[in-house]
Design a protein around this motif. Sequence first.
Motif, short mmCIF file in Angstrom:
data_model
loop_
_atom_site.label_atom_id
_atom_site.label_comp_id
_atom_site.label_asym_id
_atom_site.label_seq_id
_atom_site.Cartn_x
_atom_site.Cartn_y
_atom_site.Cartn_z
N ASP A 54 55.56 40.36 38.05
CA ASP A 54 55.85 41.69 38.60
C ASP A 54 55.85 42.72 37.48
O ASP A 54 56.22 42.43 36.33
N LEU A 55 55.44 43.91 37.81
CA LEU A 55 55.41 45.03 36.87
C LEU A 55 56.69 45.85 37.07
O LEU A 55 57.10 46.09 38.21
N ILE A 56 57.32 46.25 36.00
CA ILE A 56 58.57 47.02 36.08
C ILE A 56 58.32 48.39 35.46
O ILE A 56 57.90 48.50 34.31
N ASP A 57 58.56 49.43 36.25
CA ASP A 57 58.34 50.78 35.71
C ASP A 57 59.53 51.20 34.83
O ASP A 57 60.52 50.47 34.70
N GLN A 58 59.42 52.37 34.22
CA GLN A 58 60.44 52.86 33.29
C GLN A 58 61.81 52.98 33.94
O GLN A 58 62.84 52.83 33.29
N ASP A 59 61.83 53.23 35.25
CA ASP A 59 63.09 53.35 35.97
C ASP A 59 63.67 52.00 36.36
O ASP A 59 64.73 51.94 37.01
N GLY A 60 62.99 50.93 36.01
CA GLY A 60 63.46 49.59 36.34
C GLY A 60 63.06 49.12 37.73
O GLY A 60 63.50 48.08 38.19
N PHE A 61 62.19 49.88 38.40
CA PHE A 61 61.75 49.51 39.74
C PHE A 61 60.61 48.50 39.66
O PHE A 61 59.62 48.74 38.97
N PRO A 62 60.73 47.37 40.36
CA PRO A 62 59.67 46.36 40.31
C PRO A 62 58.50 46.69 41.25
O PRO A 62 58.71 47.22 42.35
N PRO A 64 54.91 44.68 42.74
CA PRO A 64 54.36 43.32 42.84
C PRO A 64 53.30 43.05 41.77
O PRO A 64 52.51 43.92 41.42
N GLY A 65 53.31 41.81 41.28
CA GLY A 65 52.33 41.39 40.29
C GLY A 65 50.92 41.43 40.86
O GLY A 65 50.71 41.15 42.04
N LEU A 66 49.99 41.79 40.03
CA LEU A 66 48.58 41.85 40.41
C LEU A 66 47.83 40.75 39.68
O LEU A 66 48.41 40.00 38.91
N ILE A 67 46.54 40.67 39.89
CA ILE A 67 45.74 39.63 39.24
C ILE A 67 45.33 40.13 37.84
O ILE A 67 44.59 41.10 37.73
N PRO A 68 45.85 39.52 36.78
CA PRO A 68 45.60 40.01 35.42
C PRO A 68 44.15 39.96 34.99
O PRO A 68 43.70 40.79 34.20
N SER A 69 43.39 39.01 35.51
CA SER A 69 41.99 38.87 35.08
C SER A 69 41.05 39.79 35.84
O SER A 69 39.86 39.85 35.54
N GLY A 70 41.55 40.51 36.82
CA GLY A 70 40.69 41.37 37.63
C GLY A 70 39.89 40.53 38.61
O GLY A 70 39.88 39.31 38.56
N ILE A 71 39.22 41.20 39.52
CA ILE A 71 38.37 40.52 40.50
C ILE A 71 37.00 41.18 40.45
O ILE A 71 36.82 42.29 40.95
N PRO A 72 36.01 40.52 39.83
CA PRO A 72 34.66 41.09 39.87
C PRO A 72 34.21 41.24 41.32
O PRO A 72 34.39 40.33 42.13
N MET A 73 33.65 42.39 41.63
CA MET A 73 33.15 42.68 42.97
C MET A 73 31.63 42.73 42.89
O MET A 73 31.06 43.63 42.27
N LEU A 74 31.01 41.75 43.54
CA LEU A 74 29.56 41.63 43.49
C LEU A 74 28.99 41.77 44.89
O LEU A 74 29.71 41.75 45.88
#
Length: 152
Positions: A54-62, A64-74
């Motif tokens: 999960d990603l946490i912003d500066q205010d501490g709000f979570p 949802p985690g995303l896909i770190p490797s990205g998704i190639p769109m072909l």
Amino acid sequence: MKNENGELLTVLDTIPTRCTIIMDKELSGFHLANAIAVIAMTAGKRHPGLLGADLIDQDGFPHPGLIPSGIPMLQTDQISLHTVRDQAIAKGLDVVDFTEEGQMTKNYDEYLEMMSEIPGNHLHYLGIAVIGSKNAVSRLTKDCEMMKKKSG
């Protein structure tokens, strides 16, 4: 591949490092967006290990985690979609496919019934996700085009 107990692992038992989505290059607008959403949600459910923390912003709000490797769109044509799908399955990669019948029906029971009446080689794929090791997925999808913004 086998686990430490010598049991055969399936593609769903391993943690993949790449998810690539390949769409029918004739799709656009709502039909394209809908097919991508269906494929991506199914791939995410089948392979939650693809998602990052999960990603946490500066205010501490979570967030949802995303896909770190990205998704190639072909994108590619129907013949190549069938070929890539068949080759991916033969190589033991996971494939999530979505056919045009899914957008023609009003409910899932209708879709189940319709699919049961169509031979596999007559299916019209709107798109597929190929999921597995980065090298295997990249080798298999190298001839597909990057998806481009349609003009107009």
